[in-house]
Write an enzyme that holds these catalytic residues in place. Structure first.
Site, PDB file in Angstrom:
ATOM      1  N   CYS A 136      37.463  16.231 -18.900  1.00 43.95           N
ATOM      2  CA  CYS A 136      36.219  16.466 -18.168  1.00 43.95           C
ATOM      3  C   CYS A 136      35.064  16.793 -19.118  1.00 43.95           C
ATOM      4  O   CYS A 136      33.928  16.342 -18.921  1.00 43.95           O
ATOM      5  CB  CYS A 136      36.382  17.565 -17.119  1.00 43.95           C
ATOM      6  SG  CYS A 136      36.876  19.177 -17.770  1.00 43.95           S
ATOM      7  N   HIS A 178      36.310  23.547 -15.374  1.00 47.08           N
ATOM      8  CA  HIS A 178      35.823  22.173 -15.268  1.00 47.08           C
ATOM      9  C   HIS A 178      34.425  22.078 -15.850  1.00 47.08           C
ATOM     10  O   HIS A 178      33.671  23.052 -15.869  1.00 47.08           O
ATOM     11  CB  HIS A 178      35.802  21.744 -13.798  1.00 47.08           C
ATOM     12  CG  HIS A 178      35.607  20.275 -13.587  1.00 47.08           C
ATOM     13  ND1 HIS A 178      36.413  19.317 -14.169  1.00 47.08           N
ATOM     14  CD2 HIS A 178      34.686  19.585 -12.864  1.00 47.08           C
ATOM     15  CE1 HIS A 178      36.008  18.112 -13.806  1.00 47.08           C
ATOM     16  NE2 HIS A 178      34.959  18.252 -13.023  1.00 47.08           N
ATOM     17  N   ASP A 220      30.361  15.209 -10.341  1.00 47.92           N
ATOM     18  CA  ASP A 220      31.723  15.474 -10.814  1.00 47.92           C
ATOM     19  C   ASP A 220      32.286  14.251 -11.525  1.00 47.92           C
ATOM     20  O   ASP A 220      32.414  13.176 -10.939  1.00 47.92           O
ATOM     21  CB  ASP A 220      32.611  15.859  -9.638  1.00 47.92           C
ATOM     22  CG  ASP A 220      33.890  16.555 -10.058  1.00 47.92           C
ATOM     23  OD1 ASP A 220      34.427  16.210 -11.125  1.00 47.92           O
ATOM     24  OD2 ASP A 220      34.349  17.438  -9.323  1.00 47.92           O
TER      25      ASP A 220
END
Length: 396
Positions: free
Chosen positions: A55, A162, A180
């Site tokens: 991520c 994240h 995202d």
């Protein structure tokens, strides 16, 4: 876990899907109010992280390409483009694949790859300052973007730590758009700014510190460079003491009184690890950049430090009995490499020199006194080494 795996997760009710009717209405209102100016540059480059733990890398790839930073390395075919496999200068990709990256490692990676990074952990900022930063980045049409490190659990999502870019802001409803990068898990969504701020607060168990946010912009240093630092944090940890302790101690003991004798001391104590400290992309220089590479080489060849290096290196004794001499057998551009190394390395290396020699070295290392192409190379190498050194200090 189901043997057939998962196909996405249901977005918690406190979050609003970007593509839902309400999400589209929020987008339209935010666009009309100037809160989506930074969205389009990110949307052009948006992609899904290629590994479950990527991520941070996926987020940086989006931002670096949105900032139009040239990686200076071939991606595929004839094209230079950022992809996740290029982001290996602060941590080994094999380890990132297993455990992801920390907040400080993301900052290091951004700096090493041509971005300015203003980083703020939860305890270094406030809700109001966070809001001001969100407004600033989302109102900027290009050149400034925000990455947030947060806990998914606070947002009611599965998983925990994240990274993702911020794509927009709705001022009246105080909503932030999270783009995202794990699109296989959750779609882009709107979230209350105060809730996202709460999600920055939890401690990252890996570092023992709160999470935070980073403002990224393009560095003033030209991306048209040919040398880059090619070590990760662990390799740097082995090399760094030579700049700050080992070599300064040797110089203090031998007290060189000239540039030539100083170079002699340094070269006699260089470890083999330095052979992979700096890489050059000379073999991949595209046709349109060949003349720039030639001009850079001429600038380096004209520098007085290179002349001192060549006087020592090109002797039979050095070629046969020293580490530096053994490099010469396989590195035809060794003198140029060492010139850039001594101009770029931490200035602490020279701290024990006598005042006259120290002044001479600092004059040589003054960026404003270097020719233009050398100035770019040295500035970028210094920034990369500085990023690694700061990562080393916060991790120790």
């Amino acid at each position: 876990m189901d043997a057939d795996g998962f196909y996405r997760r249901i977005l918690p009710s406190s979050l609003i899907s970007f593509s839902s009717p309400e999400g589209r209405q929020i987008f339209a209102e935010a666009l009309a109010n100037g809160g989506m100016e930074g969205y389009f540059a990110i949307a052009e480059q948006f992609h899904t992280q290629s590994e479950p733990a990527f991520c941070g890398l996926g987020t940086l790839v989006v931002i670096l390409n949105a900032l139009a930073i040239d990686p200076g390395r071939i991606w595929k075919g004839l094209w230079r483009w950022y992809s996740e496999e290029f982001l290996d200068c602060c941590q080994q990709l094999s380890l990132i694949k297993q455990q992801g990256i920390t907040f400080d490692e993301l900052v290091c990676l951004a700096r090493c790859n041509g971005a300015k990074a203003e980083s703020y952990r939860y305890e270094q900022s406030t809700l109001e300052n966070f809001r001001k930063a969100v407004i600033k980045t989302t109102a900027s049409p290009q050149g400034l973007h925000m990455v947030v490190s947060y806990s998914r659990q606070v947002l009611g999502q599965t998983g925990d730590g994240h990274f993702s870019p911020i794509g927009g802001y709705h001022p009246r409803r105080d909503l932030v758009l999270i783009l995202d990068v794990a699109r296989f898990k959750y779609p882009p969504h709107w979230v209350s700014l105060s809730l996202l701020w709460d999600a920055v607060r939890p401690i990252d168990e890996t570092t023992g510190k709160c999470r935070g946010y980073v403002l990224l912009s393009k560095s003033d240093i030209s991306s048209q460079t040919f040398y880059h630092v090619a070590v990760d944090r662990y390799q740097w940890a082995a090399i760094a003491p030579y700049f700050t302790d080992v070599l300064p101690t040797m110089l203090a003991q031998e007290q060189p009184n000239s540039l030539l004798s100083m170079v002699d001391v340094i070269l006699r104590h260089l470890p083999s690890q330095f052979t992979y400290l700096i890489n050059t992309t000379v073999d991949d220089v595209p046709t349109e950049s060949q003349q720039i590479w030639h001009n850079l080489s001429q600038e380096i060849l004209s520098h007085p430090l290179l002349a001192a290096l060549q006087k020592i290196l090109f002797t039979q004794n050095w070629q046969e009995t020293t580490v530096a001499g053994q490099w010469l057998l396989r590195e035809q551009n060794l003198a140029q490499f060492l010139t850039l190394l001594l101009l770029s390395c931490p200035k602490e290396l020279y701290k024990t020199l006598n005042s006259e020699l120290l002044y001479q070295i600092y004059q040589m290392r003054d960026l404003e006194k270097l020719p233009p192409l050398m100035r770019q190379e040295v500035a970028k190498l210094r920034e990369q080494m500085s990023a690694l050194q700061e990562l080393l200090s916060v991790s120790s």
